[in-house]
Design a protein around this motif. Sequence first.
Motif, PDB file in Angstrom:
ATOM      1  N   UNK A  31      -4.449  20.940  11.178  1.00  0.00           N
ATOM      2  CA  UNK A  31      -5.174  21.540  10.056  1.00  0.00           C
ATOM      3  C   UNK A  31      -4.284  21.951   8.886  1.00  0.00           C
ATOM      4  N   UNK A  32      -3.011  22.213   9.113  1.00  0.00           N
ATOM      5  CA  UNK A  32      -2.148  22.793   8.072  1.00  0.00           C
ATOM      6  C   UNK A  32      -1.627  21.745   7.092  1.00  0.00           C
ATOM      7  N   UNK A  33      -0.995  20.700   7.553  1.00  0.00           N
ATOM      8  CA  UNK A  33      -0.458  19.587   6.747  1.00  0.00           C
ATOM      9  C   UNK A  33       0.486  20.010   5.621  1.00  0.00           C
ATOM     10  N   UNK A  34       1.158  21.143   5.759  1.00  0.00           N
ATOM     11  CA  UNK A  34       2.097  21.580   4.723  1.00  0.00           C
ATOM     12  C   UNK A  34       3.495  21.827   5.279  1.00  0.00           C
ATOM     13  N   UNK A  35       3.710  21.506   6.531  1.00  0.00           N
ATOM     14  CA  UNK A  35       5.020  21.707   7.146  1.00  0.00           C
ATOM     15  C   UNK A  35       6.044  20.761   6.511  1.00  0.00           C
ATOM     16  N   UNK A  37       9.130  20.358   7.856  1.00  0.00           N
ATOM     17  CA  UNK A  37      10.033  19.906   8.903  1.00  0.00           C
ATOM     18  C   UNK A  37       9.415  18.912   9.878  1.00  0.00           C
ATOM     19  N   UNK A  38       8.124  18.678   9.797  1.00  0.00           N
ATOM     20  CA  UNK A  38       7.461  17.850  10.801  1.00  0.00           C
ATOM     21  C   UNK A  38       6.547  16.818  10.145  1.00  0.00           C
ATOM     22  N   UNK A  39       6.664  15.592  10.603  1.00  0.00           N
ATOM     23  CA  UNK A  39       5.781  14.542  10.093  1.00  0.00           C
ATOM     24  C   UNK A  39       4.915  13.979  11.220  1.00  0.00           C
ATOM     25  N   UNK A  40       4.763  14.746  12.278  1.00  0.00           N
ATOM     26  CA  UNK A  40       4.063  14.285  13.467  1.00  0.00           C
ATOM     27  C   UNK A  40       2.627  13.856  13.184  1.00  0.00           C
ATOM     28  N   UNK A  41       1.890  14.643  12.432  1.00  0.00           N
ATOM     29  CA  UNK A  41       0.489  14.328  12.152  1.00  0.00           C
ATOM     30  C   UNK A  41       0.249  14.079  10.664  1.00  0.00           C
ATOM     31  N   UNK A  47      -9.714  16.794  13.577  1.00  0.00           N
ATOM     32  CA  UNK A  47     -11.036  16.555  14.150  1.00  0.00           C
ATOM     33  C   UNK A  47     -11.130  17.293  15.478  1.00  0.00           C
ATOM     34  N   UNK A  48     -12.265  17.938  15.696  1.00  0.00           N
ATOM     35  CA  UNK A  48     -12.537  18.551  16.990  1.00  0.00           C
ATOM     36  C   UNK A  48     -13.347  17.564  17.814  1.00  0.00           C
TER      37      UNK A  48
END
Length: 70
Positions: A31-35, A37-41, A47-48
């Motif tokens: 839900x965040x998509x602003x990290x 350090x991480x490109x995992x998602x 989606x739930x």
Amino acid sequence: MLYPELHFTGQVWRPPYEAGSQLLQLTYGYTWHKCKFCSLYHGTPFRMSPLSEVEEVRIEATIRNNLSIV
């Protein structure tokens, strides 16, 4: 104990010491998509899983493992 492989959307990321445990996917994406350090998602919408899908997978896992449904 190794459990049967169940349906998952996308890539499953988990530590090696959890490789033999049962995994029930309740959400997909992040839900965040602003990290920074991480490109995992990155670019993956959140989606739930529908309750009906979760229940179906839970019952299937229970049947495959000969467990009682609680």
